[in-house]
Design an enzyme around this catalytic site. Structure first.
Site, PDB file in Angstrom:
ATOM      1  N   HIS A  78     -48.825  12.396   7.298  1.00 23.91           N
ATOM      2  CA  HIS A  78     -49.766  12.580   6.047  1.00 23.91           C
ATOM      3  C   HIS A  78     -51.149  13.145   7.242  1.00 23.91           C
ATOM      4  O   HIS A  78     -51.444  12.344   8.157  1.00 23.91           O
ATOM      5  CB  HIS A  78     -50.743  11.059   6.355  1.00 23.91           C
ATOM      6  CG  HIS A  78     -50.684  10.995   4.826  1.00 23.91           C
ATOM      7  ND1 HIS A  78     -50.826  11.087   3.770  1.00 23.91           N
ATOM      8  CD2 HIS A  78     -52.535  10.344   5.845  1.00 23.91           C
ATOM      9  CE1 HIS A  78     -51.864  11.057   2.860  1.00 23.91           C
ATOM     10  NE2 HIS A  78     -52.950  10.776   4.257  1.00 23.91           N
ATOM     11  N   CYS A  79     -51.122  13.988   6.621  1.00 23.52           N
ATOM     12  CA  CYS A  79     -52.230  14.797   6.691  1.00 23.52           C
ATOM     13  C   CYS A  79     -54.001  14.205   6.683  1.00 23.52           C
ATOM     14  O   CYS A  79     -54.254  14.329   4.924  1.00 23.52           O
ATOM     15  CB  CYS A  79     -52.591  16.462   6.885  1.00 23.52           C
ATOM     16  SG  CYS A  79     -54.213  16.931   7.302  1.00 23.52           S
ATOM     17  N   PRO A  80     -54.834  13.524   7.202  1.00 26.74           N
ATOM     18  CA  PRO A  80     -55.827  13.182   6.684  1.00 26.74           C
ATOM     19  C   PRO A  80     -56.938  13.513   5.938  1.00 26.74           C
ATOM     20  O   PRO A  80     -58.317  13.602   5.572  1.00 26.74           O
ATOM     21  CB  PRO A  80     -56.786  12.212   8.387  1.00 26.74           C
ATOM     22  CG  PRO A  80     -56.138  12.641   9.003  1.00 26.74           C
ATOM     23  CD  PRO A  80     -54.381  13.405   8.473  1.00 26.74           C
TER      24      PRO A  80
END
Length: 445
Positions: A176-178
């Site tokens: 999950h890429c912030p």
């Protein structure tokens, strides 16, 4: 005139159980941290616009000898910036490969219905169902383990993992890429890699031509480098900014290029999944590159704009199945129906009631019986004592207290025999009586 009281049908994105945020009527899907997308856009667009302004100033107000070349640099820089932002939005605003949830646990031949003292409770109503936690599947001749997802009520397909931030199971889950505010999965990994690689190229591009601008000013003014830098603060800022940024996006690009060549995901690499065994998905470097960049992106498994009945999409809350081995004897069985009825009537679940039960009076009576020499067994009361009933009350403080009265003769007997592991035959008879008088509802596997 009769009014139409039928509820208006809702679209799938309106009753979606994940943490995603939808825009444009469910056409765009983002993660719950979509606000970070604006920060990423600012970090890209800000320096890019500053670079274009610097090149425009150089063309219009400085006597440059290569106007055509400066225009080319300006246009190419603007195109790289626009392409970078386009890949960013393609990565962030699409379904990464979400696996649709199930409304009930899967039917399985390996599921079995066994109760045990360690059985937990789901909202004080239903015991957890028994399902194997891990199943083996064959992928390209290799045995791969798939796990059961307690939230989505399904066995995750190979390379699928549940994102705790978006609260969804995602196919070929990478991370999950912030920075993009979205999960990276099978349907947006290609765009993610193009985004970070374009960002790296843009940083190098701006860094190089900013240095060229400074060196040209040094030559034109016949001054040293420090004086030239003091007269071109904007170029110096871009040099420093791009030098710092390229270490992050450049390192990320190299790392993901390595993952692509070996057909791994970030999640698998961090768990050292293929350090001691062969990767069943590895097709060789050329095959792995072709799979990521030239294969067809699979369609979304969810039509977020489709109309659904809200009752049909009401998914059971996270049901954690008990994963047990072997058969449990009937001595360990608990009267589920009795606990359910008591919990629903009072608002307290059975474990909470048992923890708060006041046993002081019971202990005193057992001591008196022991002194008088009357036989007692574990949780056994004789006929004389059973004539005394116990009214169970639950005041506001949540503590269960018993008061002696003659209103109910079987209160203590039913309570103690239903919630403790006693004699096997007595417990089975009690369970049969409760089932006949109070039929229970159970989830079918």
């Amino acid at each position: 005139m009769a009014l139409n009281t039928d509820p208006k049908p809702k679209r799938l994105y309106q009753v979606w159980k994940g943490s995603n945020r939808f825009f444009c009527g469910g056409r765009l899907i983002f993660g719950p941290d979509v606000a970070s997308l604006f920060l990423s856009t600012l970090l890209i667009a800000g320096p890019a616009i500053a670079f274009c302004i610097r090149m425009y100033i150089k063309i219009r107000h400085e006597n440059t000898k290569h106007v055509g070349g400066c225009y080319s640099i300006l246009i190419l820089g603007a195109m790289l910036s626009a392409l970078d932002l386009l890949f960013l939005f393609f990565t962030s605003g699409r379904d990464p490969g979400i696996v649709p949830r199930h409304s009930k646990p899967p039917e399985s031949d390996e599921a079995f219905d066994v109760t045990s003292p360690s059985m937990e409770w789901v909202n004080g109503r239903t015991p957890h169902l028994k399902l194997p936690h891990i199943k083996d599947v064959i992928v390209n001749g290799h045995c791969v383990k798939v796990k059961y997802c307690d939230t989505c009520l399904l066995y995750r397909p190979p390379r699928t993992s549940h994102c705790s931030i978006c609260n969804n199971c995602v196919q070929r889950f990478d991370h999950h890429c912030p920075w993009v505010g979205q999960c990276i999965g099978i349907r947006n990994y290609r765009f993610f890699f193009m985004f970070i690689s374009t960002s790296t190229i843009l940083c190098i591009y701006v860094f190089a031509f900013s240095w060229i601008n400074v060196l040209e000013k040094e030559i034109d003014n016949h001054s040293n480098l420090w004086k030239a830098m003091s007269h071109d603060i904007l170029s110096v800022f871009l040099i420093v900014y791009c030098f710092i940024a390229v270490w992050f996006v450049g390192g990320l690009t190299i790392f993901h290029f390595y993952l692509i060549c070996t057909n791994q995901t970030t999640y698998e690499n961090f768990r050292y999944q293929y350090d001691k065994k062969e990767n069943p998905y590895n097709r060789g470097t050329a095959g792995n590159l072709g799979e990521i960049f030239f294969s067809k992106i699979p369609p979304s498994l969810n039509n977020f704009r489709s109309f659904v009945e809200e009752s049909e999409h009401m998914v059971v809350e996270a049901v954690t199945p008990n994963f047990v081995e072997g058969h449990i004897s009937s001595k360990e069985k608990i009267d589920i129906e009795m606990g359910n009825r008591l919990g629903e009537d009072t608002g307290y679940s059975l474990p909470e009631i048992l923890r708060n039960l006041d046993y002081n009076d019971l202990e005193d009576e057992l001591k008196i019986k022991q002194e008088e020499g009357r036989p007692i067994g574990p949780f056994f009361l004789d006929d004389q004592e059973m004539k005394k009933s116990a009214d169970i009350s639950i005041p506001r403080d949540g503590i269960v207290r018993t008061e002696q009265s003659s209103a109910s003769e079987n209160g203590v007997r039913e309570f103690m025999q239903n919630y403790t592991a006693g004699n096997e035959t007595d417990t089975m008879e009690k369970n049969e009586e409760c089932c006949n008088s109070h039929p229970t509802k159970s989830l079918s596997l």
